[in-house]
Design a protein around this motif. Structure first.
Motif, PDB file in Angstrom:
ATOM      1  N   PRO A   1     -38.270 139.477 -24.250  1.00  0.00           N
ATOM      2  CA  PRO A   1     -38.913 139.478 -22.937  1.00  0.00           C
ATOM      3  C   PRO A   1     -39.986 140.533 -22.740  1.00  0.00           C
ATOM      4  O   PRO A   1     -40.640 140.550 -21.696  1.00  0.00           O
ATOM      5  CB  PRO A   1     -37.740 139.729 -21.985  1.00  0.00           C
ATOM      6  CG  PRO A   1     -36.817 140.599 -22.774  1.00  0.00           C
ATOM      7  CD  PRO A   1     -36.923 140.097 -24.190  1.00  0.00           C
TER       8      PRO A   1
ATOM      9  N   ASP B   1     -47.488 139.272 -19.894  1.00  0.00           N
ATOM     10  CA  ASP B   1     -46.273 139.840 -19.311  1.00  0.00           C
ATOM     11  C   ASP B   1     -45.657 138.739 -18.461  1.00  0.00           C
ATOM     12  O   ASP B   1     -46.216 138.334 -17.445  1.00  0.00           O
ATOM     13  CB  ASP B   1     -46.599 141.058 -18.458  1.00  0.00           C
ATOM     14  CG  ASP B   1     -45.342 141.754 -17.930  1.00  0.00           C
ATOM     15  OD1 ASP B   1     -44.250 141.153 -18.007  1.00  0.00           O
ATOM     16  OD2 ASP B   1     -45.469 142.884 -17.441  1.00  0.00           O
TER      17      ASP B   1
ATOM     18  N   GLU C   1     -42.805 132.263  -8.037  1.00  0.00           N
ATOM     19  CA  GLU C   1     -41.456 131.813  -8.389  1.00  0.00           C
ATOM     20  C   GLU C   1     -41.322 130.296  -8.395  1.00  0.00           C
ATOM     21  O   GLU C   1     -40.491 129.750  -9.123  1.00  0.00           O
ATOM     22  CB  GLU C   1     -40.441 132.422  -7.422  1.00  0.00           C
ATOM     23  CG  GLU C   1     -40.323 133.938  -7.542  1.00  0.00           C
ATOM     24  CD  GLU C   1     -39.244 134.496  -6.650  1.00  0.00           C
ATOM     25  OE1 GLU C   1     -38.554 133.692  -5.985  1.00  0.00           O
ATOM     26  OE2 GLU C   1     -39.079 135.729  -6.609  1.00  0.00           O
TER      27      GLU C   1
ATOM     28  N   LYS D   1     -43.434 138.584 -16.430  1.00  0.00           N
ATOM     29  CA  LYS D   1     -43.091 138.918 -15.041  1.00  0.00           C
ATOM     30  C   LYS D   1     -44.295 138.735 -14.105  1.00  0.00           C
ATOM     31  O   LYS D   1     -44.146 138.722 -12.889  1.00  0.00           O
ATOM     32  CB  LYS D   1     -42.579 140.362 -14.971  1.00  0.00           C
ATOM     33  CG  LYS D   1     -41.258 140.590 -15.696  1.00  0.00           C
ATOM     34  CD  LYS D   1     -40.695 141.968 -15.431  1.00  0.00           C
ATOM     35  CE  LYS D   1     -41.544 143.060 -16.035  1.00  0.00           C
ATOM     36  NZ  LYS D   1     -41.548 143.037 -17.519  1.00  0.00           N
ATOM     37  N   ASN D   2     -45.481 138.593 -14.682  1.00  0.00           N
ATOM     38  CA  ASN D   2     -46.682 138.424 -13.872  1.00  0.00           C
ATOM     39  C   ASN D   2     -47.571 137.342 -14.478  1.00  0.00           C
ATOM     40  O   ASN D   2     -48.793 137.500 -14.591  1.00  0.00           O
ATOM     41  CB  ASN D   2     -47.441 139.754 -13.780  1.00  0.00           C
ATOM     42  CG  ASN D   2     -48.573 139.707 -12.773  1.00  0.00           C
ATOM     43  OD1 ASN D   2     -48.487 139.007 -11.762  1.00  0.00           O
ATOM     44  ND2 ASN D   2     -49.643 140.427 -13.057  1.00  0.00           N
TER      45      ASN D   2
END
Length: 207
Positions: free
Chosen positions: A138, A3, A19, A5-6
């Motif tokens: 995504p 994933d 980030e 996002k992580n």
């Protein structure tokens, strides 16, 4: 499963996450300047020694990852610009089919079949990593067995035969099976050999 996002990166006993994985945001110009300097040092040595260098795509090909724009080997346009800068018959592509599928047609700028034909036409297709994934980003995705992802790998092998590719096709990132690493490798190689035989029969013989 990944994933984005992580996501976490592991390299030489270090973990890169968050980030800003390298302390700050980098610009596309910085990356291109660094690549240009590097490849201009490499090309004369590659040409003198007659060593072909196939450059692997970003894995995963996410545009900005940890503050770093993946503008060079994260899409078809970047790849083409990088090859043009190198301007050498000894600098080409290690086409990782799985990475291309991770990015998908939208992220990479073209599908993997079109990429094969484009790089082959330029005599830049040096080797191929042959693998499949569940879906393009995504959304979270995972690596799969060759016959269990979203790409019809017969069409990939068919494209390689169509362009008369005669280099290495390498099984890659093979999911584990019971019994260790060898059963999955054997399964992948056997499946690939069957695809090679099938497309050669379609085209009337081997290259």
């Amino acid at each position: 499963m990944l994933d984005i996002k992580n996501a976490k990166g592991h390299w030489i006993e270090k973990v890169f996450e968050g980030e800003l994985t390298h302390g700050r945001v980098y610009t596309e110009e910085e990356l291109w300047e660094n690549y240009t300097y590097f490849i201009k040092q490499v090309v004369p040595v590659a040409e003198e020694t007659k060593v072909c260098i196939g450059i692997h795509p970003d894995d995963p090909p996410v545009y900005a990852l940890g503050g770093i724009p993946r503008c060079i080997f994260g899409n078809a346009a970047g790849y083409q610009r990088a090859l043009d800068i190198a301007n050498s018959p000894y600098i080409g592509v290690c086409l990782c089919v799985g990475c291309w599928l991770e990015g998908g047609t939208v992220g990479m700028g073209c599908d993997v079949i079109s990429a094969i034909k484009s790089f082959a036409a330029q005599k830049k297709l040096f080797k191929v990593h042959f693998r499949n994934v569940s879906n393009p980003m995504p959304e979270p995705w995972q690596e799969t067995f060759i016959d269990d992802g979203y790409q019809d790998m017969h069409q990939v092998m068919r494209a390689l035969r169509e362009v008369e590719y005669d280099g290495a096709i390498i099984p890659d990132h093979i999911p584990q099976m019971l019994g260790g690493s060898r059963p999955g490798l054997a399964y992948s190689i056997a499946y690939m050999k069957a695809l090679v035989q099938a497309v050669n029969n379609e085209y009337g013989g081997a290259v």
